[in-house]
Write a protein that holds these residues in place. Sequence first.
Motif, PDB file in Angstrom:
ATOM      1  N   THR A  77     128.084 -61.190  39.084  1.00 36.08           N
ATOM      2  CA  THR A  77     127.776 -62.522  39.263  1.00 36.08           C
ATOM      3  C   THR A  77     126.715 -62.394  40.539  1.00 36.08           C
ATOM      4  O   THR A  77     126.697 -61.561  41.507  1.00 36.08           O
ATOM      5  N   PHE A  78     125.726 -63.314  40.257  1.00 33.86           N
ATOM      6  CA  PHE A  78     124.722 -63.484  41.307  1.00 33.86           C
ATOM      7  C   PHE A  78     124.853 -64.783  42.053  1.00 33.86           C
ATOM      8  O   PHE A  78     125.180 -66.033  41.291  1.00 33.86           O
ATOM      9  N   GLU A  79     124.779 -64.892  43.290  1.00 31.29           N
ATOM     10  CA  GLU A  79     124.767 -65.996  44.035  1.00 31.29           C
ATOM     11  C   GLU A  79     123.650 -66.713  44.772  1.00 31.29           C
ATOM     12  O   GLU A  79     122.706 -65.784  44.577  1.00 31.29           O
ATOM     13  N   ALA A  80     123.726 -67.519  45.540  1.00 30.94           N
ATOM     14  CA  ALA A  80     122.729 -68.555  46.225  1.00 30.94           C
ATOM     15  C   ALA A  80     121.751 -67.457  47.108  1.00 30.94           C
ATOM     16  O   ALA A  80     122.555 -66.360  47.811  1.00 30.94           O
ATOM     17  N   GLY A  81     120.732 -67.265  46.929  1.00 29.28           N
ATOM     18  CA  GLY A  81     120.008 -66.364  47.742  1.00 29.28           C
ATOM     19  C   GLY A  81     119.367 -64.795  46.708  1.00 29.28           C
ATOM     20  O   GLY A  81     118.711 -64.173  47.292  1.00 29.28           O
ATOM     21  N   ASP A  82     120.148 -64.699  45.712  1.00 21.02           N
ATOM     22  CA  ASP A  82     120.141 -63.542  44.885  1.00 21.02           C
ATOM     23  C   ASP A  82     118.992 -63.702  44.145  1.00 21.02           C
ATOM     24  O   ASP A  82     118.771 -64.393  43.021  1.00 21.02           O
ATOM     25  N   ALA A  83     117.973 -62.571  43.804  1.00 16.01           N
ATOM     26  CA  ALA A  83     117.136 -62.490  42.586  1.00 16.01           C
ATOM     27  C   ALA A  83     117.790 -61.557  41.916  1.00 16.01           C
ATOM     28  O   ALA A  83     118.523 -60.390  42.342  1.00 16.01           O
ATOM     29  N   TYR A  84     117.729 -61.551  40.581  1.00 22.25           N
ATOM     30  CA  TYR A  84     118.540 -60.926  39.516  1.00 22.25           C
ATOM     31  C   TYR A  84     117.654 -60.495  38.360  1.00 22.25           C
ATOM     32  O   TYR A  84     116.501 -61.053  37.999  1.00 22.25           O
ATOM     33  N   HIS A  85     117.977 -59.415  37.673  1.00 21.53           N
ATOM     34  CA  HIS A  85     117.488 -58.954  36.378  1.00 21.53           C
ATOM     35  C   HIS A  85     118.891 -58.548  35.609  1.00 21.53           C
ATOM     36  O   HIS A  85     119.628 -58.005  36.115  1.00 21.53           O
ATOM     37  N   VAL A  86     118.724 -59.220  34.389  1.00 20.14           N
ATOM     38  CA  VAL A  86     119.774 -58.823  33.324  1.00 20.14           C
ATOM     39  C   VAL A  86     119.374 -58.586  32.069  1.00 20.14           C
ATOM     40  O   VAL A  86     118.324 -59.334  31.718  1.00 20.14           O
ATOM     41  N   GLY A  87     119.586 -57.375  31.582  1.00 20.76           N
ATOM     42  CA  GLY A  87     118.924 -56.857  30.434  1.00 20.76           C
ATOM     43  C   GLY A  87     119.580 -57.323  29.272  1.00 20.76           C
ATOM     44  O   GLY A  87     120.433 -58.086  29.152  1.00 20.76           O
ATOM     45  N   PRO A  88     119.262 -56.895  27.996  1.00 19.92           N
ATOM     46  CA  PRO A  88     119.662 -57.154  26.615  1.00 19.92           C
ATOM     47  C   PRO A  88     121.177 -57.064  26.443  1.00 19.92           C
ATOM     48  O   PRO A  88     121.688 -55.987  27.236  1.00 19.92           O
ATOM     49  N   GLY A  89     122.134 -57.646  25.977  1.00 18.84           N
ATOM     50  CA  GLY A  89     123.474 -57.343  25.805  1.00 18.84           C
ATOM     51  C   GLY A  89     124.390 -57.911  26.601  1.00 18.84           C
ATOM     52  O   GLY A  89     125.424 -57.466  27.507  1.00 18.84           O
ATOM     53  N   HIS A  90     124.130 -59.352  26.907  1.00 14.74           N
ATOM     54  CA  HIS A  90     124.846 -60.141  27.905  1.00 14.74           C
ATOM     55  C   HIS A  90     125.255 -61.461  27.382  1.00 14.74           C
ATOM     56  O   HIS A  90     124.745 -61.841  26.604  1.00 14.74           O
ATOM     57  N   THR A  91     126.218 -62.052  27.928  1.00 11.96           N
ATOM     58  CA  THR A  91     126.552 -63.719  27.778  1.00 11.96           C
ATOM     59  C   THR A  91     126.854 -64.374  29.184  1.00 11.96           C
ATOM     60  O   THR A  91     127.168 -63.622  30.220  1.00 11.96           O
ATOM     61  N   PRO A  92     126.244 -65.512  29.229  1.00 12.95           N
ATOM     62  CA  PRO A  92     126.563 -66.247  30.460  1.00 12.95           C
ATOM     63  C   PRO A  92     127.631 -66.913  30.947  1.00 12.95           C
ATOM     64  O   PRO A  92     128.347 -67.418  29.817  1.00 12.95           O
ATOM     65  N   ILE A  93     128.191 -66.867  32.028  1.00 10.37           N
ATOM     66  CA  ILE A  93     129.112 -67.873  32.549  1.00 10.37           C
ATOM     67  C   ILE A  93     128.213 -68.701  33.590  1.00 10.37           C
ATOM     68  O   ILE A  93     127.956 -68.419  34.528  1.00 10.37           O
ATOM     69  N   LEU A  94     128.348 -69.947  33.408  1.00 13.48           N
ATOM     70  CA  LEU A  94     127.912 -71.019  34.124  1.00 13.48           C
ATOM     71  C   LEU A  94     128.755 -71.811  34.890  1.00 13.48           C
ATOM     72  O   LEU A  94     129.797 -71.845  34.648  1.00 13.48           O
ATOM     73  N   TYR A  95     128.395 -72.156  36.357  1.00 12.31           N
ATOM     74  CA  TYR A  95     129.205 -72.787  37.187  1.00 12.31           C
ATOM     75  C   TYR A  95     128.529 -74.146  37.828  1.00 12.31           C
ATOM     76  O   TYR A  95     127.253 -74.142  38.164  1.00 12.31           O
ATOM     77  N   ALA A  96     129.363 -75.181  37.822  1.00 11.36           N
ATOM     78  CA  ALA A  96     128.781 -76.507  38.353  1.00 11.36           C
ATOM     79  C   ALA A  96     128.097 -76.278  39.595  1.00 11.36           C
ATOM     80  O   ALA A  96     128.822 -75.424  40.491  1.00 11.36           O
ATOM     81  N   GLY A  97     127.108 -76.962  39.851  1.00 13.80           N
ATOM     82  CA  GLY A  97     126.532 -77.092  41.339  1.00 13.80           C
ATOM     83  C   GLY A  97     125.396 -75.764  41.438  1.00 13.80           C
ATOM     84  O   GLY A  97     125.128 -75.593  42.573  1.00 13.80           O
ATOM     85  N   THR A  98     124.985 -75.023  40.444  1.00 18.29           N
ATOM     86  CA  THR A  98     124.226 -73.986  40.516  1.00 18.29           C
ATOM     87  C   THR A  98     122.774 -74.492  39.771  1.00 18.29           C
ATOM     88  O   THR A  98     122.686 -75.171  38.786  1.00 18.29           O
ATOM     89  N   ASP A  99     121.814 -74.050  40.652  1.00 18.59           N
ATOM     90  CA  ASP A  99     120.306 -74.061  40.332  1.00 18.59           C
ATOM     91  C   ASP A  99     119.454 -72.787  40.355  1.00 18.59           C
ATOM     92  O   ASP A  99     119.710 -72.012  41.332  1.00 18.59           O
ATOM     93  N   VAL A 100     118.844 -72.393  39.204  1.00 15.57           N
ATOM     94  CA  VAL A 100     118.525 -70.982  38.946  1.00 15.57           C
ATOM     95  C   VAL A 100     117.010 -71.300  38.464  1.00 15.57           C
ATOM     96  O   VAL A 100     116.765 -72.242  37.780  1.00 15.57           O
ATOM     97  N   VAL A 101     116.202 -70.527  38.550  1.00 18.42           N
ATOM     98  CA  VAL A 101     114.910 -70.434  37.614  1.00 18.42           C
ATOM     99  C   VAL A 101     115.029 -69.067  37.157  1.00 18.42           C
ATOM    100  O   VAL A 101     115.223 -67.883  37.851  1.00 18.42           O
ATOM    101  N   GLU A 102     114.421 -68.961  35.706  1.00 19.98           N
ATOM    102  CA  GLU A 102     114.490 -67.617  34.939  1.00 19.98           C
ATOM    103  C   GLU A 102     113.267 -67.537  34.244  1.00 19.98           C
ATOM    104  O   GLU A 102     112.385 -68.397  33.808  1.00 19.98           O
ATOM    105  N   PHE A 103     112.853 -66.207  34.235  1.00 21.73           N
ATOM    106  CA  PHE A 103     111.640 -65.930  33.602  1.00 21.73           C
ATOM    107  C   PHE A 103     112.053 -64.862  32.398  1.00 21.73           C
ATOM    108  O   PHE A 103     112.884 -64.093  32.716  1.00 21.73           O
ATOM    109  N   SER A 104     111.721 -65.160  31.204  1.00 24.80           N
ATOM    110  CA  SER A 104     112.234 -64.492  30.078  1.00 24.80           C
ATOM    111  C   SER A 104     110.933 -64.483  29.212  1.00 24.80           C
ATOM    112  O   SER A 104     109.815 -65.220  28.877  1.00 24.80           O
TER     113      SER A 104
END
Length: 124
Positions: A77-104
């Motif tokens: 889990t990544f929370e407000a203020g976290d930068a992250y990288h997730v590699g191939p082989g994942h599925t997401p769980i989203l939470y209300a009230g979340t804002d992210v920017v992703e580069f893919s």
Amino acid sequence: MPKTSKATADETIRLEGYEGHATELDTGYTVVFESYTADADLTEYFKGLPEDRCQCPHWGYVFNGKVTFKTADGDETFEAGDAYHVGPGHTPILYAGTDVVEFSPTEELNRTIEVVSKNMEAAA
């Protein structure tokens, strides 16, 4: 140099519980500004991809809320203020009230979106 913002993004995607603003940059990457307004485990929508998981890597930053990625090695889990990288082989769980920017990487992202879109249409 290419640039984008949520306000100037080329494409807006609105689904129940989700809003995304996306731009494909001329660098081979797509930037997506995402807002989640409902909790959702999206695992079922990745069926048909290798291992039934997203094979596209993502680099992101969480502005508000949190996002979880499920992998064969466990959940992270990544929370407000976290930068992250997730590699191939994942599925997401989203939470209300979340804002992210992703580069893919655009090619991998488009292959994933094609499968996810078909699964969402079938579920509707």
